[in-house]
Write an enzyme that holds these catalytic residues in place. Structure first.
Site, PDB file in Angstrom:
ATOM      1  N   HIS A  48     -77.620 -16.493 -48.766  1.00 29.37           N
ATOM      2  CA  HIS A  48     -76.456 -15.907 -49.436  1.00 29.37           C
ATOM      3  C   HIS A  48     -76.797 -15.561 -50.879  1.00 29.37           C
ATOM      4  O   HIS A  48     -76.400 -14.507 -51.391  1.00 29.37           O
ATOM      5  CB  HIS A  48     -75.283 -16.886 -49.402  1.00 29.37           C
ATOM      6  CG  HIS A  48     -74.582 -16.942 -48.082  1.00 29.37           C
ATOM      7  ND1 HIS A  48     -73.262 -16.590 -47.919  1.00 29.37           N
ATOM      8  CD2 HIS A  48     -75.022 -17.298 -46.857  1.00 29.37           C
ATOM      9  CE1 HIS A  48     -72.918 -16.738 -46.656  1.00 29.37           C
ATOM     10  NE2 HIS A  48     -73.969 -17.173 -45.986  1.00 29.37           N
ATOM     11  N   ASP A  91     -68.888 -15.083 -53.457  1.00 31.91           N
ATOM     12  CA  ASP A  91     -69.418 -15.080 -52.100  1.00 31.91           C
ATOM     13  C   ASP A  91     -68.308 -15.381 -51.092  1.00 31.91           C
ATOM     14  O   ASP A  91     -67.350 -16.103 -51.393  1.00 31.91           O
ATOM     15  CB  ASP A  91     -70.525 -16.131 -51.985  1.00 31.91           C
ATOM     16  CG  ASP A  91     -71.214 -16.120 -50.636  1.00 31.91           C
ATOM     17  OD1 ASP A  91     -72.246 -15.457 -50.512  1.00 31.91           O
ATOM     18  OD2 ASP A  91     -70.702 -16.772 -49.691  1.00 31.91           O
TER      19      ASP A  91
END
Length: 473
Positions: free
Chosen positions: A17, A115
């Site tokens: 990520h 995120d």
């Protein structure tokens, strides 16, 4: 005097990520030099060398801060890595909040981009009276599932995995319940409840930035965008954002590339399960025998078995992975195969002309890298949303073959040998290669600086943020 527009990025302590959101940040400041990005990073320990290398390679208009590590002493020593991430996020929220407030008071901060695993940050933007976005480092198909998960929860009874018919998600190809992400495999579990709660928070976003390009998921992206006026946030396809060069200078990379230089064009199968994926001992044995049975050339990035199937610290190298291979495997495959322990520079390997296929866990970074370099796939999903990605690649885009598992969840050696030969030297593989070549061209077009789909989308967003910096509505 030129005004600098300031954007805050909030990451999560997951290497894949982090890599993705930093590639987004680099792309943004490359196209718009008057934008400055600050990346706020929660941590549950000292960052490993691979993570440090990502930050050391950043341009000067991206700054970053690592928040103080979270105390995990109350958790069992063998806590699952996914739980460690969730606990780190929840316990870091006050620190993230304070960091954003400080940044807002000292700079021209106009937007927060967090995120997709840390949707708890979205309300902070409203509090500071600035825009708040989600960066979604996966497919529009998964995003559709997330946004419609509450509707599915209300309309479908029983376990998804027990359904006889595929599930219909708006704008997506039908998918079997057993191919849905891990949290949806047990609707009575805590993970399922958390999945639904996190998905509800997506609706608080001023927009969702998806790391894919329009041509790869046209129907799904279009279906989401058509619902924008009816409650779904604006969806922006701004990919494919992938690493273009290695941040690590390791001796194994040189060895890999020298070995590949000696191989014929499109003759080698690259085998890797991403930054954290591992196999069981039984599956390592079957994969080794399958590679041997196939008679094809291979480059295998090997890690030792792990009881969770995923490692929390990608920098840890405590054991010799070759000890877990079948007796005599390395000798019998010498010259035809190369086994690399733990880590290799994937982007350099996929860019090499000798690579003819990629046996891949279907993590989204690896998938996009294979598309960017035009490498056909063998889909071997392990966890998270990877089975869903495999469905998109095999049934939707038809750029992959999927290895079938037995009743114990193991891919057997004969099946492995079969799919490898089909991909590298079979007629089916040739069709996949041609479709992937076409997709590679579309990916390159999406990122051209002269008005391509993803570039235009990101530029429109950047202009919106710059106008806010100037006080223009």
């Amino acid at each position: 005097m030129e005004v600098t527009t300031h954007i805050a990025i909030v990451s999560v302590p997951v290497y894949s990520h982090l890599r993705s959101i930093l590639e987004f940040s680099k792309r943004l400041v490359h196209l718009h030099r008057d934008i400055h990005v600050t990346c706020i990073n929660p941590t549950f320990g000292s960052p490993c060398n691979n993570t440090k290398a990502l930050f050391h390679s950043l341009p000067s208009n991206i700054s970053y801060t690592f928040l103080p590590p979270i105390n995990m002493e109350d958790l069992p020593h063998d806590t699952h890595p996914a739980i460690l991430v969730q606990v780190t996020i929840s316990r870091s929220l006050p620190l993230i909040h304070d960091a954003l407030k400080t940044l807002h008071s000292s700079s021209n901060l106009v937007a927060i981009i967090s995120d997709g695993l840390v949707t708890q940050v979205l309300p902070f933007g409203k509090e500071l009276n600035i825009l708040s976005y989600t960066y979604f480092p996966s497919t529009a198909m998964l995003l559709s599932l997330c946004l419609y998960s509450s509707m599915l929860d209300k309309t479908i009874t029983g376990e998804y995995r027990d359904l006889s018919e595929p599930i219909e998600i708006p704008g997506c190809i039908p998918i079997r319940g057993t191919d849905l992400p891990d949290p949806l495999q047990d609707r009575s579990g805590v993970a399922y409840k958390q999945f639904l709660e996190g998905n509800e928070r997506f609706y608080l976003a001023d927009g969702i930035l998806v790391n894919n390009f329009f041509e790869m998921e046209e129907e799904t992206i279009r279906a989401l965008q058509q619902e924008e006026g009816r409650g779904i946030p604006s969806v922006y396809a701004i990919g494919p954002l992938v690493q273009k060069e290695s941040c690590n200078d390791q001796g194994s990379d040189t060895e890999c590339l020298r070995w590949l230089d000696k191989q014929q064009h499109n003759s080698v199968l690259y085998v890797s399960f991403g930054s954290g994926g591992t196999l069981s001992q039984d599956q390592i044995n079957e994969l080794a025998w399958g590679l041997e049975l196939s008679g094809q050339r291979f480059l295998w990035v090997l890690r030792p078995p792990n009881k969770f199937g995923i490692i929390a610290d990608i920098g840890a190298k405590n054991e010799d992975p070759s000890e877990f291979l079948p007796n005599g495997f390395l000798k019998r495959t010498q010259g035809r195969g190369l086994v690399v322990p733990y880590w290799a520079s994937q982007v350099q390997i996929l860019a090499h002309g000798a690579i003819g296929g990629f046996l891949c866990h279907c993590g989204w970074n690896s998938t996009l890298e294979s598309v960017v370099y035009g490498i056909p796939l063998i889909a071997w999903p392990l966890f998270a949303e990877q089975k869903m990605n495999a469905v998109l690649l095999t049934d939707g885009l038809k750029v992959a073959l999927r290895a079938k598992v037995n009743e114990k969840g193991i891919v057997e050696r004969e099946e492995i040998g079969r799919v490898i030969k089909n991909l590298l030297v079979g007629q089916e593989g040739e069709g996949i290669r041609q479709r992937m070549k076409k997709l590679k061209g579309a990916a390159a077009d999406a990122l051209k600086d002269d008005g391509s789909s993803s570039t235009m989308t990101l530029t429109q967003l950047a202009l919106k943020w710059k106008n806010l910096s100037l006080g223009v509505a």
